[in-house]
Design an enzyme around this catalytic site. Structure first.
Site: not given
Length: 483
Positions: A205-207, A426
């Protein structure tokens, strides 16, 4: 058939969802019993076929039925094979002399034919039951058999991954797949996220997109552990956005609330449904010479001002009372081309009538809802009726369905992804509501995580067809990764 009927009843009550063994035993017993009966029929048939029609000149005798012996003066009398019992019992014994010497030519073939027919009538069903028992061990097809109950695996896109629906086999497969009211047996997730799953979630996960009410705060009270959690995620390089269906404030108004609670966020990280309403109208090139009638509070009006759209209503119509006198007709603005309904603590009959006149009488007037939430957290003490109650009033008097710009509509998530160039796969959507937050993520291609600090409880989750990817008591439980 007296033998088969109770077994059929037993079969229909077998626990086929949990254990198929009892079902197979009953089917096997039915098949075995029918096969045994077919062997009896076969034996009778073979005996009748190979027995000589006339064994001796006087015939083979058999005991006379008891009822006949009682009525006949000679209780030990015996009837020659093929003789008429009725005639013999009536006393015409002499008539049997000729019959005793005559061959009973039609008797054995009739017995044979009858027994062969019985063999087929019993043997064929026995084979069918045995075949059915075998087929029951094979995986069920979606369009199940004609009777009873079975476990049908749903397609993965029907309600989300991991569902098993228990449905009557006679029901159409399309109804099983499309109806959310089916009896959902929660093979879905019920356990809280583990430490390994937390690490895996952060890795992919980026966000993080957070709902606000019930996740970050309740009313005006910050939920414990939230500031430390947000700081940890920011230190890990994660980008965060805050998305709320509450339209009472503009983004600027929510920024003030975040700062007053000690949370350091930027204005462009906040997405409210009031902003979504204005952004939607701007995206469809709402005419500058037209107006929006607002049911709601200052948040919607402030966002409309930022994009240069004229508006009327809102707090200015609070407290207006309609006096129903003879001949009264409420005036409405013919230039209103959209009615936006957001949460309004000063909702009244004047606003309802004005909205219905604009929608019903102004050609092409749009009906827009910031959200349709049933309840919301206005305070930390209880749940309060949400914007869905106001939207329902306008739906009822116009027979129109609104365009919903808040969650679970994908408008805000699309705006985030397009504006910041983010891959939705993401993103992890974190919320406390199944019907808005979790569906918001699932309908728009993100991972999802449900928290239990807001509206949803484990009991409501168990009854819902919505299946979050991850469950966590609250976002503060992510802090274990910091240790």
């Amino acid at each position: 058939f007296f033998f088969a009927s109770p077994l059929c009843t037993m079969y229909s009550h077998c626990d086929v969802n949990g254990n198929n063994t009892s079902k197979y035993l009953v089917l096997t017993a039915m098949a075995t019993g029918l096969v045994a009966l077919s062997f009896v029929a076969s034996h009778r048939a073979s005996t009748a076929l190979f027995q000589s029609p006339v064994v001796s000149s006087v015939g083979t005798v058999r005991p006379m039925p008891v009822a006949s012996r009682i009525s006949h003066p000679s209780s030990s009398a015996r009837i020659p094979r093929g003789a008429s019992v009725a005639r013999y019992a009536s006393g015409t014994e002499d008539a049997f002399a000729a019959e005793s010497a005559a061959p009973a030519a039609g008797v054995a073939p009739q017995q044979a034919a009858s027994s062969i027919m019985n063999m087929f009538l019993i043997g064929i069903p026995a084979a069918c039951v045995a075949a059915f028992a075998y087929l029951q061990r094979r995986p069920q097809a979606p369009a199940a058999a004609a009777a009873g109950y079975g476990t049908l695996p749903l397609p993965t896109n029907a309600f989300g991954a991991g569902y098993t629906v228990s449905a009557h086999r006679g029901a159409a497969a399309t109804r099983l797949y499309s109806s959310a009211s089916a009896n959902v047996e929660t093979s879905k997730r019920s356990a809280m996220i583990t430490e390994e799953e937390k690490r895996a979630l952060l890795d992919k996960t980026d966000v993080f997109v957070f709902d606000c009410d019930g996740v970050i705060w309740k009313g005006d009270s910050l939920i414990e552990g939230v500031p430390e959690t947000l700081e940890m995620l920011k230190a890990m390089g994660k980008k965060m956005f805050f998305v709320t269906n509450n339209s009472t404030k503009s983004r600027a108004g929510y920024l003030k609330k975040f700062l007053s609670l000690g949370l350091k966020v930027e204005a462009d990280e906040i997405y409210s449904s009031s902003y979504a309403a204005a952004a939607y109208l701007e995206s469809i090139d709402f005419p500058k010479d037209k107006k929006v009638y607002v049911i709601g509070e200052v948040g919607i009006q402030e966002e409309l001002d930022l994009v240069g759209i004229q508006h009327i209503g809102g707090p200015a119509d609070a407290g207006k009372v309609v006096e129903l006198t003879p001949g009264l007709a409420l005036d409405h603005d013919k230039d209103v081309a959209a009615v936006v309904v957001g949460f309004d603590r000063y909702f009244n009959y004047h606003k309802i009538q004005t909205a219905q006149l604009c929608i019903n009488e102004n050609p092409g007037c749009m009906f827009i809802a910031t959200n349709t939430d049933a309840v919301t957290h206005l305070t930390d003490a209880q749940e309060w009726a949400g914007n869905g109650s106001m939207v329902g009033c306008i739906k009822g008097c116009t027979n129109r369905e609104p365009t919903v710009v808040g969650k679970p509509s994908g408008f805000m998530l699309d705006n985030i992804a397009n504006k910041f160039g983010i891959d939705k796969s993401k993103i992890c959507m974190v919320g406390d509501r199944l019907d808005t937050d979790i569906l918001f993520g699932q309908h728009n291609g993100t991972n999802t995580m449900l928290v239990f600090t807001g509206v949803t409880t484990p009991e409501t989750l168990a009854k819902s067809p919505v299946n979050p990817d991850n469950l966590i008591p609250g976002i503060a439980d992510l802090l274990t990764l910091k240790r």
